[in-house]
Structures are given as C-alpha cells and as structure tokens.
Design a protein around this motif. Structure first.
Motif, PDB file in Angstrom:
ATOM      1  N   ASN A   1     -27.925  -3.888   0.446  1.00 45.31           N
ATOM      2  CA  ASN A   1     -27.263  -5.154  -0.415  1.00 45.31           C
ATOM      3  C   ASN A   1     -28.129  -6.245  -0.428  1.00 45.31           C
ATOM      4  O   ASN A   1     -27.721  -7.498  -0.514  1.00 45.31           O
ATOM      5  CB  ASN A   1     -26.252  -5.482   0.505  1.00 45.31           C
ATOM      6  N   SER A   2     -29.633  -6.135  -0.620  1.00 45.66           N
ATOM      7  CA  SER A   2     -30.847  -6.990  -0.875  1.00 45.66           C
ATOM      8  C   SER A   2     -31.432  -6.804  -2.033  1.00 45.66           C
ATOM      9  O   SER A   2     -31.361  -5.680  -2.756  1.00 45.66           O
ATOM     10  CB  SER A   2     -31.771  -6.908   0.509  1.00 45.66           C
ATOM     11  N   PRO A   3     -32.333  -8.001  -2.459  1.00 48.24           N
ATOM     12  CA  PRO A   3     -32.848  -7.725  -3.645  1.00 48.24           C
ATOM     13  C   PRO A   3     -33.799  -6.395  -3.450  1.00 48.24           C
ATOM     14  O   PRO A   3     -34.412  -6.048  -4.480  1.00 48.24           O
ATOM     15  CB  PRO A   3     -33.844  -9.187  -3.547  1.00 48.24           C
ATOM     16  N   ARG A   4     -34.313  -5.904  -2.447  1.00 49.58           N
ATOM     17  CA  ARG A   4     -35.253  -4.777  -2.015  1.00 49.58           C
ATOM     18  C   ARG A   4     -34.515  -3.310  -2.136  1.00 49.58           C
ATOM     19  O   ARG A   4     -34.873  -2.322  -2.132  1.00 49.58           O
ATOM     20  CB  ARG A   4     -35.822  -4.978  -0.784  1.00 49.58           C
ATOM     21  N   LYS A   5     -33.271  -3.520  -2.841  1.00 52.38           N
ATOM     22  CA  LYS A   5     -32.241  -2.219  -2.635  1.00 52.38           C
ATOM     23  C   LYS A   5     -32.961  -1.140  -3.722  1.00 52.38           C
ATOM     24  O   LYS A   5     -32.465  -0.027  -3.387  1.00 52.38           O
ATOM     25  CB  LYS A   5     -31.107  -2.555  -3.242  1.00 52.38           C
ATOM     26  N   ASP A   6     -33.731  -1.574  -4.673  1.00 50.93           N
ATOM     27  CA  ASP A   6     -34.275  -0.363  -5.634  1.00 50.93           C
ATOM     28  C   ASP A   6     -35.617   0.289  -4.826  1.00 50.93           C
ATOM     29  O   ASP A   6     -36.026   0.853  -5.662  1.00 50.93           O
ATOM     30  CB  ASP A   6     -34.251  -0.957  -6.869  1.00 50.93           C
ATOM     31  N   GLU A   7     -35.943  -0.222  -3.699  1.00 49.59           N
ATOM     32  CA  GLU A   7     -37.354  -0.093  -3.271  1.00 49.59           C
ATOM     33  C   GLU A   7     -36.920   0.920  -1.946  1.00 49.59           C
ATOM     34  O   GLU A   7     -35.805   1.484  -1.701  1.00 49.59           O
ATOM     35  CB  GLU A   7     -38.297  -1.135  -2.883  1.00 49.59           C
ATOM     36  N   LYS A   8     -38.127   1.334  -1.629  1.00 47.86           N
ATOM     37  CA  LYS A   8     -37.847   2.450  -0.169  1.00 47.86           C
ATOM     38  C   LYS A   8     -37.061   1.817   1.083  1.00 47.86           C
ATOM     39  O   LYS A   8     -37.574   0.751   1.093  1.00 47.86           O
ATOM     40  CB  LYS A   8     -39.213   2.815   0.278  1.00 47.86           C
ATOM     41  N   PHE A   9     -36.385   2.430   1.555  1.00 52.56           N
ATOM     42  CA  PHE A   9     -35.931   2.249   2.944  1.00 52.56           C
ATOM     43  C   PHE A   9     -36.464   3.358   3.860  1.00 52.56           C
ATOM     44  O   PHE A   9     -36.370   4.611   3.694  1.00 52.56           O
ATOM     45  CB  PHE A   9     -34.392   2.247   3.115  1.00 52.56           C
ATOM     46  N   VAL A  10     -37.409   3.150   4.718  1.00 49.61           N
ATOM     47  CA  VAL A  10     -38.237   3.886   5.514  1.00 49.61           C
ATOM     48  C   VAL A  10     -37.803   3.773   7.034  1.00 49.61           C
ATOM     49  O   VAL A  10     -37.947   2.849   7.508  1.00 49.61           O
ATOM     50  CB  VAL A  10     -39.929   3.564   5.481  1.00 49.61           C
ATOM     51  N   THR A  11     -37.594   4.625   7.730  1.00 45.87           N
ATOM     52  CA  THR A  11     -37.048   4.783   9.213  1.00 45.87           C
ATOM     53  C   THR A  11     -38.279   5.217   9.930  1.00 45.87           C
ATOM     54  O   THR A  11     -38.602   6.510   9.671  1.00 45.87           O
ATOM     55  CB  THR A  11     -35.757   5.611   9.313  1.00 45.87           C
ATOM     56  N   ILE A  12     -38.384   4.855  11.033  1.00 44.82           N
ATOM     57  CA  ILE A  12     -39.307   5.443  12.177  1.00 44.82           C
ATOM     58  C   ILE A  12     -38.698   5.074  13.539  1.00 44.82           C
ATOM     59  O   ILE A  12     -38.319   4.128  13.844  1.00 44.82           O
ATOM     60  CB  ILE A  12     -40.640   4.989  11.976  1.00 44.82           C
ATOM     61  N   ASN A  13     -38.578   6.209  14.334  1.00 44.97           N
ATOM     62  CA  ASN A  13     -38.008   5.931  15.608  1.00 44.97           C
ATOM     63  C   ASN A  13     -39.293   5.902  16.562  1.00 44.97           C
ATOM     64  O   ASN A  13     -40.052   6.809  16.844  1.00 44.97           O
ATOM     65  CB  ASN A  13     -37.208   7.369  15.973  1.00 44.97           C
ATOM     66  N   CYS A  14     -39.310   4.855  17.008  1.00 45.97           N
ATOM     67  CA  CYS A  14     -40.594   4.502  18.096  1.00 45.97           C
ATOM     68  C   CYS A  14     -40.429   5.026  19.242  1.00 45.97           C
ATOM     69  O   CYS A  14     -41.583   5.296  19.997  1.00 45.97           O
ATOM     70  CB  CYS A  14     -40.382   2.901  18.250  1.00 45.97           C
ATOM     71  N   GLY A  15     -39.391   5.194  19.836  1.00 43.07           N
ATOM     72  CA  GLY A  15     -39.325   6.109  21.020  1.00 43.07           C
ATOM     73  C   GLY A  15     -39.403   7.575  20.966  1.00 43.07           C
ATOM     74  O   GLY A  15     -39.692   8.140  21.945  1.00 43.07           O
ATOM     75  N   ALA A  16     -39.650   8.080  19.755  1.00 43.42           N
ATOM     76  CA  ALA A  16     -39.697   9.616  19.498  1.00 43.42           C
ATOM     77  C   ALA A  16     -41.031   9.920  19.253  1.00 43.42           C
ATOM     78  O   ALA A  16     -41.209  11.221  19.269  1.00 43.42           O
ATOM     79  CB  ALA A  16     -38.596  10.076  18.585  1.00 43.42           C
ATOM     80  N   ILE A  17     -41.888   9.063  19.248  1.00 44.29           N
ATOM     81  CA  ILE A  17     -43.510   9.319  18.808  1.00 44.29           C
ATOM     82  C   ILE A  17     -44.095   8.706  19.925  1.00 44.29           C
ATOM     83  O   ILE A  17     -43.938   7.667  20.638  1.00 44.29           O
ATOM     84  CB  ILE A  17     -43.784   8.272  17.563  1.00 44.29           C
ATOM     85  N   SER A  18     -45.141   9.530  20.222  1.00 41.26           N
ATOM     86  CA  SER A  18     -46.109   9.558  21.553  1.00 41.26           C
ATOM     87  C   SER A  18     -47.014   8.136  21.142  1.00 41.26           C
ATOM     88  O   SER A  18     -47.183   7.808  20.035  1.00 41.26           O
ATOM     89  CB  SER A  18     -46.890  10.587  21.661  1.00 41.26           C
ATOM     90  N   GLU A  19     -47.253   7.544  22.326  1.00 38.45           N
ATOM     91  CA  GLU A  19     -48.183   6.300  22.272  1.00 38.45           C
ATOM     92  C   GLU A  19     -49.389   6.524  21.282  1.00 38.45           C
ATOM     93  O   GLU A  19     -49.776   5.701  20.681  1.00 38.45           O
ATOM     94  CB  GLU A  19     -48.493   5.871  23.625  1.00 38.45           C
ATOM     95  N   ASN A  20     -50.054   7.648  21.442  1.00 37.58           N
ATOM     96  CA  ASN A  20     -51.345   7.983  20.616  1.00 37.58           C
ATOM     97  C   ASN A  20     -51.258   8.235  19.175  1.00 37.58           C
ATOM     98  O   ASN A  20     -52.301   8.219  18.566  1.00 37.58           O
ATOM     99  CB  ASN A  20     -52.158   8.887  21.446  1.00 37.58           C
ATOM    100  N   LEU A  21     -49.874   8.386  18.746  1.00 34.55           N
ATOM    101  CA  LEU A  21     -49.633   8.556  17.577  1.00 34.55           C
ATOM    102  C   LEU A  21     -49.066   7.627  16.610  1.00 34.55           C
ATOM    103  O   LEU A  21     -49.099   7.693  15.545  1.00 34.55           O
ATOM    104  CB  LEU A  21     -48.855  10.138  17.124  1.00 34.55           C
ATOM    105  N   ILE A  22     -48.336   6.875  17.362  1.00 37.52           N
ATOM    106  CA  ILE A  22     -47.412   5.635  16.607  1.00 37.52           C
ATOM    107  C   ILE A  22     -48.266   4.874  15.752  1.00 37.52           C
ATOM    108  O   ILE A  22     -47.688   4.367  14.852  1.00 37.52           O
ATOM    109  CB  ILE A  22     -46.630   4.870  17.632  1.00 37.52           C
ATOM    110  N   GLU A  23     -49.413   4.499  16.024  1.00 41.95           N
ATOM    111  CA  GLU A  23     -50.359   3.700  15.428  1.00 41.95           C
ATOM    112  C   GLU A  23     -50.743   4.190  13.993  1.00 41.95           C
ATOM    113  O   GLU A  23     -50.711   3.689  12.925  1.00 41.95           O
ATOM    114  CB  GLU A  23     -51.691   3.014  16.023  1.00 41.95           C
ATOM    115  N   SER A  24     -51.041   5.406  13.978  1.00 44.87           N
ATOM    116  CA  SER A  24     -51.219   6.244  12.742  1.00 44.87           C
ATOM    117  C   SER A  24     -50.120   6.291  11.917  1.00 44.87           C
ATOM    118  O   SER A  24     -49.994   6.231  10.632  1.00 44.87           O
ATOM    119  CB  SER A  24     -51.692   7.622  13.166  1.00 44.87           C
TER     120      SER A  24
END
Length: 236
Positions: free
Chosen positions: A22-45
């Motif tokens: 419902n925003s002006p960005r609605k035609d662009e990507k919506f990208v989800t990332i679960n920060c709690g599911a990725i190990s600390e050494n991989l999340i930056e990448s």
C-alpha cells in the motif's frame, strides 16, 4: 522505517507486506530476511553481499539483500537477534544510505525502505547494553504494536472465516463456518502461538471435519482440554 513489535505469531510479516503493497514502492521488490535464523558469520554477507574470495567458500561474487531490494522494501524479521557488530553496520545503512559488501572497499548507495520486527523487549535490552539506543530510535520512526490473540478474542471469528476461505481451496472442501460451540471453545483458549497457532488449528479441523461446519469433534484435543470443554458435553 517501521518497527513492528509483538509476540511470535501475531502477524508481523503480514503487516509488513500490507505496508509495502500500500506504499509507493508496491511495484518494487519486497525482500524478507529472518535475522534470527542466520548465523552471525553469515548474516553480513546475506545483507550486504560479498566479493569473490572475501572468505573461505566465497568462490563468486554475491549480491546481498539490500542491493537486491533496491527501490523496494526489506523486512528484517527478529531484528533483536543481531549482534553488536551488525547493529553498527545496520545503523550506518540507516544514516548514510550506503554499505560495503564483505571484502570490498567500494561503497554502494541504496534506496530501500526498512521494516523491522521483533518480539524482544528493546527497552530492557538498551538498559542491558545488548541493543544500541541510537539504532532503536532510527528503526522506531513509525512504531506498530500488535496485540496478542488473547487480547483480541472478538477477532477470532473473522480470522477463522479467512482461514476457511483459504483452506476450502487448499483441501477442496465446502465448509461454510463453525458451530457456536466450536467458536466458544476457540474464544476460551489462551492462544500462546497467536494467529499462527489459530491457522494451524483450523487446518487440523479441516482434515478431520466431515460436516459443512467446523464442530468441536474436529478441534485438537489440547485446545478442548485447555478450554475445559469436551465434545460429549457440548453435543448433549
């Protein structure tokens, strides 16, 4: 930026999608990332990408979620789980609108809307020094608090009707609603898993229900017991 807070299962990702679409960005990507599911050494990448050879196993260049979501929205679920080092890097993205891929010395400008979510008690974490106060205020420009399902039991029947419509298609059935006894049982239950648990219960009922309405006998035993109801008593 938007910070959505609430217990697990209260629908934080659904709210984030509603904001995006419902925003002006609605035609662009919506990208989800679960920060709690990725190990600390991989999340930056995962968030910022990396250059070829940046670390062992990096055999090719990778674009991170922020660059992939350019122009759209990135949803950072369980933001309260990120490390102190990642908090600093994320704060820089919010302040400067730039980031550096792992193993690179080039800055990349980024235009994304950040929606973050967590069930964590940020005020306590700030006092304990486990979450940066400046990052919290950067994320918390638009705060949204989602109540638990036990605090909004009058909404249960509306949620159930939505799930019935969904599962009629999935399971090729024609269930039209639920009996008053079943509705009463669901309202008595405390819903520790919130809306996610309710959806699971309704799908369970779909598998077992042979009537045109969801009845007590098709509900999970643990819901019946916790609500102090048995099908025999209600059916009498």
């Amino acid at each position: 930026p938007v910070l959505i807070r609430g217990e697990s299962g209260t629908g934080k990702e659904l709210v984030s999608k509603a904001i995006h679409y419902n925003s002006p960005r609605k035609d662009e990507k919506f990208v989800t990332i679960n920060c709690g599911a990725i190990s600390e050494n991989l999340i930056e990448s995962e968030l910022f990408g990396h250059e070829k050879g940046a670390f062992t196993g990096a055999d090719q260049r990778k674009i991170g979620k922020f660059q992939f979501a350019e122009g759209g929205t990135i949803f950072l679920d369980e933001i309260g789980d990120i490390s102190a080092a990642m908090q600093v890097k994320l704060l820089r993205v919010l302040q400067e609108k730039t980031f550096m891929p792992v193993g690179s010395n080039r800055e990349i400008k980024v235009d994304v809307r950040i929606i973050a979510a967590s069930h964590k008690p940020f005020e306590e974490m700030i006092k304990d020094g486990t979450f940066r106060e400046d990052l919290f205020y950067r994320l918390n420009v638009i705060p949204i608090f989602l109540p638990s399902l036990r605090e909004r039991k009058n909404d249960i029947e509306n949620f159930v009707q939505n799930f019935i419509s969904k599962f009629n298609k999935t399971h090729s059935k024609k269930i039209i609603g639920m009996t008053p006894e079943a509705a009463n049982c669901l309202k008595k239950y405390t819903w520790p898993g919130n809306i996610r648990e309710l959806e699971n219960v309704i799908e369970y009922a779909f598998i077992w229900e042979s009537d045109s309405r969801i009845t007590l006998k098709s509900l999970p035993e643990k819901v019946l017991q916790a609500s102090g109801i048995t099908p025999e008593i209600e059916d009498d």
